[in-house]
Design a protein around this motif. Structure first.
Motif, short mmCIF file in Angstrom:
data_model
loop_
_atom_site.label_atom_id
_atom_site.label_comp_id
_atom_site.label_asym_id
_atom_site.label_seq_id
_atom_site.Cartn_x
_atom_site.Cartn_y
_atom_site.Cartn_z
N GLU A 168 0.84 -1.21 0.00
CA GLU A 168 0.00 0.00 0.00
C GLU A 168 0.87 1.26 0.00
O GLU A 168 0.57 2.23 -0.69
CB GLU A 168 -0.93 -0.01 1.22
N PHE A 169 1.95 1.22 0.79
CA PHE A 169 2.89 2.35 0.84
C PHE A 169 3.47 2.63 -0.55
O PHE A 169 3.54 3.77 -0.99
CB PHE A 169 4.01 2.07 1.84
N LEU A 170 3.88 1.55 -1.26
CA LEU A 170 4.47 1.71 -2.59
C LEU A 170 3.47 2.27 -3.59
O LEU A 170 3.84 3.06 -4.47
CB LEU A 170 5.05 0.39 -3.09
N GLU A 171 2.20 1.88 -3.47
CA GLU A 171 1.16 2.43 -4.36
C GLU A 171 1.00 3.93 -4.13
O GLU A 171 0.89 4.70 -5.09
CB GLU A 171 -0.18 1.70 -4.13
N GLU A 172 0.97 4.34 -2.87
CA GLU A 172 0.89 5.78 -2.54
C GLU A 172 2.13 6.51 -3.06
O GLU A 172 2.04 7.61 -3.57
CB GLU A 172 0.76 5.98 -1.02
N ARG A 173 3.26 5.86 -2.91
CA ARG A 173 4.54 6.46 -3.34
C ARG A 173 4.56 6.71 -4.85
O ARG A 173 5.09 7.72 -5.31
CB ARG A 173 5.69 5.53 -2.91
N LYS A 174 3.97 5.77 -5.62
CA LYS A 174 3.92 5.94 -7.09
C LYS A 174 3.22 7.24 -7.46
O LYS A 174 3.65 7.95 -8.36
CB LYS A 174 3.19 4.76 -7.73
N LYS A 175 2.12 7.54 -6.76
CA LYS A 175 1.38 8.78 -7.03
C LYS A 175 2.24 10.01 -6.74
O LYS A 175 2.26 10.97 -7.51
CB LYS A 175 0.10 8.82 -6.18
N ILE A 176 2.99 9.95 -5.62
CA ILE A 176 3.86 11.07 -5.24
C ILE A 176 4.96 11.26 -6.29
O ILE A 176 5.25 12.39 -6.70
CB ILE A 176 4.48 10.83 -3.84
N GLU A 178 4.92 10.39 -9.47
CA GLU A 178 4.33 10.93 -10.70
C GLU A 178 4.12 12.44 -10.58
O GLU A 178 4.38 13.19 -11.51
CB GLU A 178 3.00 10.23 -11.02
N GLU A 179 3.64 12.88 -9.42
CA GLU A 179 3.42 14.31 -9.17
C GLU A 179 4.75 15.07 -9.22
O GLU A 179 4.84 16.15 -9.81
CB GLU A 179 2.73 14.50 -7.82
N GLN A 180 5.80 14.49 -8.61
CA GLN A 180 7.12 15.12 -8.62
C GLN A 180 7.66 15.22 -10.04
O GLN A 180 8.23 16.25 -10.42
CB GLN A 180 8.10 14.32 -7.74
N LYS A 181 7.48 14.16 -10.83
CA LYS A 181 7.95 14.18 -12.22
C LYS A 181 7.23 15.26 -13.01
O LYS A 181 7.84 15.96 -13.82
CB LYS A 181 7.73 12.81 -12.88
N LYS A 182 5.93 15.40 -12.77
CA LYS A 182 5.14 16.42 -13.46
C LYS A 182 5.64 17.82 -13.11
O LYS A 182 5.80 18.67 -13.98
CB LYS A 182 3.66 16.27 -13.06
N GLN A 183 5.93 18.04 -11.81
CA GLN A 183 6.43 19.34 -11.36
C GLN A 183 7.80 19.64 -11.99
O GLN A 183 8.05 20.77 -12.43
CB GLN A 183 6.55 19.38 -9.84
N LEU A 184 8.67 18.64 -12.05
CA LEU A 184 9.99 18.84 -12.66
C LEU A 184 9.86 19.18 -14.14
O LEU A 184 10.57 20.04 -14.65
CB LEU A 184 10.85 17.59 -12.48
N GLN A 185 8.96 18.50 -14.83
CA GLN A 185 8.75 18.76 -16.25
C GLN A 185 8.24 20.18 -16.47
O GLN A 185 8.70 20.88 -17.39
CB GLN A 185 7.76 17.74 -16.84
N GLU A 186 7.31 20.63 -15.61
CA GLU A 186 6.78 21.99 -15.72
C GLU A 186 7.90 23.02 -15.49
O GLU A 186 7.96 24.03 -16.19
CB GLU A 186 5.65 22.21 -14.69
N LYS A 187 8.77 22.76 -14.52
CA LYS A 187 9.90 23.67 -14.25
C LYS A 187 10.83 23.74 -15.46
O LYS A 187 11.30 24.81 -15.84
CB LYS A 187 10.68 23.22 -13.02
N ARG A 188 11.11 22.57 -16.07
CA ARG A 188 11.98 22.53 -17.25
C ARG A 188 11.38 23.34 -18.40
O ARG A 188 12.06 24.11 -19.06
CB ARG A 188 12.20 21.08 -17.72
N GLU A 189 10.08 23.15 -18.63
CA GLU A 189 9.41 23.85 -19.72
C GLU A 189 9.40 25.36 -19.46
O GLU A 189 9.61 26.15 -20.38
CB GLU A 189 7.98 23.32 -19.89
N ALA A 190 9.16 25.76 -18.20
CA ALA A 190 9.15 27.19 -17.86
C ALA A 190 10.55 27.79 -18.07
O ALA A 190 10.67 28.91 -18.58
CB ALA A 190 8.71 27.38 -16.41
N LYS A 191 11.58 27.04 -17.71
CA LYS A 191 12.96 27.51 -17.89
C LYS A 191 13.28 27.65 -19.36
O LYS A 191 13.91 28.61 -19.78
CB LYS A 191 13.93 26.53 -17.22
N MET A 192 12.84 26.70 -20.18
CA MET A 192 13.08 26.76 -21.63
C MET A 192 12.38 27.97 -22.25
O MET A 192 12.92 28.61 -23.15
CB MET A 192 12.63 25.47 -22.31
#
Length: 196
Positions: A168-176, A178-192
């Motif tokens: 159950e912990f690992l399932e919750e972790r997957k969501k976190i 994914e959210e972190q990856k999305k935030q990093l991608q948004e930061k990269r796009e904003a920087k570009m």
């Protein structure tokens, strides 16, 4: 006069024996050594036959699962031959495998990326003790070193681990993650956009 010439010649012989070459220290994926960058240029700078090295490395790591990162040390001799030393995979690789996670925590102090038991830690220490750099260290010291590496990766070491709760912990972790990856991608796009 002849004594000083003889002394200079003997000093030159000693100087010729001094090894000025540096060791190549890098991680190479098991069975995947290739002539292209980054490995090819590193070998080329040291005048190593790249094709022969890749073939040699891939043969020596054929019994290991392909793609596992292997810390490799290469000492180059003056005649262009080399001594190849392949270590066990990095401690962080073993810790993440034992925890069942593909990446560590972004902020290790604030978040837990995964959990392992003391038994996992001990078994990893036994494997790492086979490394040439660890053969003189006691197992307790290797375990302490692994605890520090686990903390840096955001992996918590516990006495017992319930399989269902951890799933159950690992399932919750997957969501976190994914959210972190999305935030990093948004930061990269904003920087570009700012730099364009």
């Amino acid at each position: 006069m002849s004594k000083s010439v003889a002394r200079l010649k003997s000093m030159k012989k000693v100087a010729d024996k001094i090894d000025h070459s540096s060791k190549l220290r890098t991680n190479i994926p098991a069975g995947m050594a290739a002539a292209g960058p980054p490995l090819g240029p590193m070998l080329g700078q040291r005048n190593i036959n790249i094709a022969a090295f890749c073939k040699d490395f891939n043969e020596k790591t054929a019994n290991i699962k392909q793609g596992i990162p292997l810390p490799t040390r290469v000492k180059v001799n003056p005649d262009r031959s080399y001594h190849l030393e392949i270590h066990q995979p990095p401690a962080s690789y073993f810790l993440k495998q034992a925890a069942g996670v593909s990446r560590g925590a972004m902020t290790p102090v604030k978040e837990v990326a995964g959990k392992i038991t003391l038994k996992h830690l001990y078994e990893i220490a036994v494997i790492k003790s086979q490394d040439p750099t660890m053969d003189w260290k006691p197992l307790k010291e290797i375990c302490v070193m692994l605890l520090g590496t686990a903390r840096t990766c955001g992996i918590e070491v516990v006495r017992d681990l319930d399989a269902k709760e951890y799933g159950e912990f690992l399932e919750e972790r997957k969501k976190i993650v994914e959210e972190q990856k999305k935030q990093l991608q948004e930061k990269r796009e904003a920087k570009m956009l700012r730099t364009a």
